[in-house]
Motif scaffolding. Structure first.
Motif, PDB file in Angstrom:
ATOM      1  N   TYR A 146      25.510  53.751  25.126  1.00  0.00           N
ATOM      2  CA  TYR A 146      26.631  53.686  24.202  1.00  0.00           C
ATOM      3  C   TYR A 146      27.686  52.741  24.769  1.00  0.00           C
ATOM      4  N   GLU A 168      31.427  50.883  23.786  1.00  0.00           N
ATOM      5  CA  GLU A 168      32.549  50.809  22.845  1.00  0.00           C
ATOM      6  C   GLU A 168      32.552  49.459  22.150  1.00  0.00           C
ATOM      7  N   GLN A 169      32.809  49.456  20.847  1.00  0.00           N
ATOM      8  CA  GLN A 169      32.847  48.198  20.109  1.00  0.00           C
ATOM      9  C   GLN A 169      34.087  47.384  20.444  1.00  0.00           C
ATOM     10  N   LEU A 202      36.746  46.579  23.165  1.00  0.00           N
ATOM     11  CA  LEU A 202      37.069  46.689  24.586  1.00  0.00           C
ATOM     12  C   LEU A 202      38.403  46.021  24.940  1.00  0.00           C
TER      13      LEU A 202
END
Length: 101
Positions: free
Chosen positions: A89, A91-92, A94
């Motif tokens: 996973y 994070e889109q 950052l």
């Protein structure tokens, strides 16, 4: 596993091949007996692409939930019945993270 006579264990096939361990053949959904060298390890993912997420198939895009995905015992003559996925996973966004290095 290799140091205990007649032991049975389950490890990643690549690791077992490197150690020269023997393996059994498993019966897949099509009724074929294969070892991991004979099987097409990507065939389970290919089969999952033809299924909906409700059937355990892969979602249409990576932003959708993978919670129902299962690559176990998929259809196909060369499919390995014990196929798993690893997830990462990320994070889109950052932009709030500090830059280091």
């Amino acid at each position: 596993i290799s140091s205990t006579p007649y032991s049975i264990g389950y490890i990643d096939s690549g690791f077992g091949h490197r150690l020269g361990l023997q393996e059994i053949k498993l019966k897949n959904r099509a009724g074929k007996f294969l070892d991991s060298k004979e099987a097409d390890l990507g065939a389970a993912a290919t089969a999952a692409l033809a299924q909906t997420p409700a059937q355990g198939g892969l979602p249409a895009n990576a932003t959708q939930s993978f919670a129902q995905v299962s690559l176990l015992d998929k259809d196909g003559n060369t499919t390995w019945p014990i196929t798993l996925m690893s997830y990462m996973y990320v994070e889109q966004n950052l932009t709030s993270k500090e830059q280091n290095g």
